[in-house]
Write a protein that holds these residues in place. Structure first.
Motif, short mmCIF file in Angstrom:
data_model
loop_
_atom_site.label_atom_id
_atom_site.label_comp_id
_atom_site.label_asym_id
_atom_site.label_seq_id
_atom_site.Cartn_x
_atom_site.Cartn_y
_atom_site.Cartn_z
N VAL A 1 4.68 84.53 59.60
CA VAL A 1 4.68 85.18 60.91
C VAL A 1 4.27 86.64 60.80
CG1 VAL A 1 6.04 85.73 62.95
CG2 VAL A 1 6.42 83.57 61.76
N ASP A 2 4.74 87.34 59.78
CA ASP A 2 4.34 88.75 59.61
C ASP A 2 2.83 88.87 59.49
OD1 ASP A 2 6.94 89.76 59.71
OD2 ASP A 2 7.25 89.44 57.56
N ASN A 3 2.23 87.96 58.73
CA ASN A 3 0.77 87.98 58.57
C ASN A 3 0.07 87.64 59.88
OD1 ASN A 3 -1.69 88.07 56.87
ND2 ASN A 3 -1.78 85.89 57.36
N TYR B 1 0.50 82.18 70.39
CA TYR B 1 1.02 80.81 70.41
C TYR B 1 0.21 79.91 69.48
CZ TYR B 1 2.04 76.11 72.13
OH TYR B 1 2.38 74.78 72.21
N ALA B 2 -1.11 80.02 69.56
CA ALA B 2 -2.00 79.18 68.75
C ALA B 2 -1.86 79.48 67.27
CB ALA B 2 -3.44 79.37 69.19
N MET B 3 -1.58 80.73 66.94
CA MET B 3 -1.46 81.13 65.53
C MET B 3 -0.11 80.72 64.95
SD MET B 3 -3.25 84.86 66.08
CE MET B 3 -3.42 85.44 64.39
N LEU B 4 0.83 80.32 65.82
CA LEU B 4 2.16 79.91 65.38
C LEU B 4 2.33 78.39 65.43
CD1 LEU B 4 4.29 82.67 67.14
CD2 LEU B 4 3.82 82.47 64.68
N TYR C 1 9.07 90.87 69.81
CA TYR C 1 9.07 91.73 68.62
C TYR C 1 7.70 92.38 68.45
CZ TYR C 1 9.09 93.05 63.68
OH TYR C 1 8.98 93.75 62.51
N TYR C 2 6.64 91.60 68.67
CA TYR C 2 5.28 92.13 68.54
C TYR C 2 5.05 93.27 69.53
CZ TYR C 2 0.16 92.26 68.56
OH TYR C 2 -1.15 92.67 68.50
#
Length: 422
Positions: free
Chosen positions: A21-23, A350-353, A389-390
Motif C-alpha cells: 500500500v505504501d508503494n 481503488y484499482a491499484m488496491l 490517509y492519502y
C-alpha cells in the motif's frame, strides 16, 4: 482511532494479498489528471468578440460566482487544486487566451496570448494541455469546420489548428512536460446525409495539412477526438470513432476517447485494452453522460472504476493520458472540479488496491467462481481508510471537510462577483 491507526489496520488487509500500500500511494501521487479550465466559467472564454455557445454545446444553471476574468479563473483553479491530492495539469481551450482588449482572430493566436497562463503554471508546478476551439464562432455557425465545403472556411480552421499546435509546443518547452493538443470538431448533419464520404475526405485532407506542420513531439503531442452524435448532428458526425481511430493509427497520433461521445450502451472501459494493443499512448476525457453527452460531474460509479481498473491492471498508467471534461453551472464550480477530480483519483487508488494479477490468473485457470467472489468482496475492503490517509499525507482536506473550504471561498469571493466586476 486516528487516521494512522485506521490506515495501518486497512493496510494489513491488503497486504494479505501481496499489495504494497505504501508503494501504491507513492505511485498514485505521480499520476497527473488534466483538469479542464472551462468548468469554471461555463465555456465562455475571454475573447473580446465572444459569441453564444454553439457546436452542440450547452451549459445549464446559473449558480453564483462564475469566473469572468483570467485572474478569477486562475484563482478558482488554485482553490480547487488546494483540495485535490497530487500534482496535476490544467487543460485550456483557445478561447482562454489574453489579448489585452484587442480582437485577435483564432487563426492569428500566438504563444504570447498565453504567457500569463504559462507564468502561473510555472508558479504552481503544473503542466498545461491545449485544445483549438472549433465552435462558438461565426465561421462554425452551420456546424461545419474542417469538413466545410467552403475552402476559405476550411483554411481558417486549418490555420487555427496549426496555431494551436504551436501554442501547445510553447507550453511544452516552457514547462518541461509535453502538452497534449487535442482536436475536436462539431461537424455533422442533423438529418440523414446523402453523402458520408466527401465530408470525411475533406476532414482527412484538412488534418493532413494541419499535421504537415512540423512540431517537436518532445514538447507537443497531437490527439484527435471522436463523437457519435450531437445537438444539430444527430444523424451523422464526420469525425466518428472509426474515422479518428484509423487516422490516428495511420498517422501516429493519439486517439482521444471521451466517455460521453459514444452510444449509451457502449463503454469506454471496454475499448481501452483493444486500443493499447495498437497504440503506444491513448488519451481520455472522462465525463459522465446521463442518457446523452451531458457532461455531468464525474462520480465514483461503476464505469469510472472500470476505466481505472483497465488502466491499472494493464500497466498503462504511463500510456493513458487522463483528462476531465464536464461542466455544470447548477452547482458551485469549484466544488464541481473538486468532486470530479477527487473521484478520478479515488478510482485509480481503488484499482491499484485490487489483486489484479491474482484475478487474471484465476481467469486463465477458468476459476470463474473465485474470480467473481473476490472481485465483489474487494468492493467493500477498507479502501476509504487508505484514501483518507492519502489525503492527509498530501496535505489536503480529509473526507467531506473540503466542503467547508469551498463554502468559505464562496462567501469570501464568489458571491461578490455578481454585484461588482473586480
Amino acid at each position: 482511532m486516528t487516521l494512522n491507526e485506521k490506515y495501518e489496520i486497512a493496510k494489513k488487509e491488503y497486504e494479505k494479498w501481496g499489495i504494497d500500500v505504501d508503494n501504491v500511494l507513492e505511485q498514485l501521487k505521480n499520476v497527473p489528471i488534466s483538469i479542464h479550465c472551462w468548468q469554471g466559467d461555463d465555456i465562455a472564454g475571454f475573447e473580446v468578440n465572444k459569441g453564444e455557445l454553439s457546436g452542440g454545446i450547452d451549459v445549464t444553471g446559473n449558480y453564483p460566482g462564475k469566473a469572468r476574468t483570467p485572474e478569477e479563473l486562475r484563482a478558482d483553479l488554485e482553490k480547487a487544486l488546494s483540495l485535490i491530492p497530487g500534482k496535476h495539469r490544467v487543460n485550456l481551450h483557445a478561447i482562454y487566451g489574453e489579448t489585452n482588449g484587442e480582437v485577435v482572430e483564432r487563426d492569428q493566436l500566438e504563444p504570447k496570448h498565453f504567457e500569463n497562463w504559462v507564468k502561473w503554471a510555472k508558479e504552481h508546478g503544473l503542466g498545461l494541455d491545449f485544445n483549438p476551439t472549433l465552435f462558438s464562432h461565426e465561421k462554425a455557425a452551420d456546424g461545419l469546420t474542417l469538413s466545410h465545403p467552403d475552402e476559405k472556411i476550411r483554411e481558417f480552421w486549418i490555420n487555427h489548428c496549426i496555431a494551436s499546435r504551436k501554442i501547445g509546443e510553447y507550453f511544452g518547452k516552457e514547462l518541461g512536460t509535453p502538452s497534449l493538443t487535442n482536436i475536436w470538431i462539431p461537424d455533422g448533419y442533423k438529418d440523414v446525409p446523402s453523402d458520408r464520404l466527401t465530408p470525411r475526405q475533406r476532414l482527412k485532407n484538412s488534418l493532413d495539412t494541419i499535421f504537415s506542420e512540423e512540431i517537436n513531439e518532445e514538447y507537443n503531442l497531437d490527439a484527435v477526438e471522436s463523437k457519435l452524435f450531437g445537438i444539430g448532428s444527430e444523424s451523422y458526425v464526420v469525425g466518428s470513432h472509426e474515422f479518428y481511430f484509423g487516422y490516428a493509427l495511420k498517422n501516429n497520433k493519439l486517439c482521444l476517447l471521451d466517455t460521453g461521445h459514444f452510444h449509451p450502451t457502449e463503454t469506454v472501459s471496454n475499448k481501452i485494452s483493444s486500443m493499447l494493443l495498437y497504440s503506444d499512448k491513448i488519451a481520455l476525457h472522462v465525463s459522465r453522460p446521463v442518457r446523452w453527452d451531458s457532461d455531468h460531474v464525474v462520480t465514483l460509479d461503476d464505469e469510472l472504476r472500470e476505466i481505472a481498473l483497465e488502466i491499472v491492471r494493464n500497466g498503462a498508467l504511463d500510456k493513458v493520458m487522463i483528462g476531465l471534461d464536464f461542466f455544470d453551472a447548477s452547482i458551485n464550480r469549484v466544488a464541481a472540479w473538486t468532486i470530479g477530480t477527487r473521484n478520478m483519483i479515488k478510482a485509480l487508488l481503488y484499482a491499484m488496491l485490487v489483486p489484479n494479477e491474482h484475478l487474471k490468473q484465476l481467469q486463465e485457470d477458468g476459476n470463474f467462481t473465485e474470480r467473481l467472489a473476490l472481485m465483489e468482496e474487494f468492493k467493500t475492503y477498507p479502501f476509504g481508510a487508505i484514501w483518507d490517509y492519502y489525503c492527509e499525507k498530501m496535505g489536503v482536506p480529509v473526507k467531506e471537510t473540503w466542503l467547508e473550504d469551498v463554502k468559505q471561498y464562496e462567501q469570501d469571493v464568489l458571491v461578490k462577483r455578481d454585484s461588482v466586476l473586480a
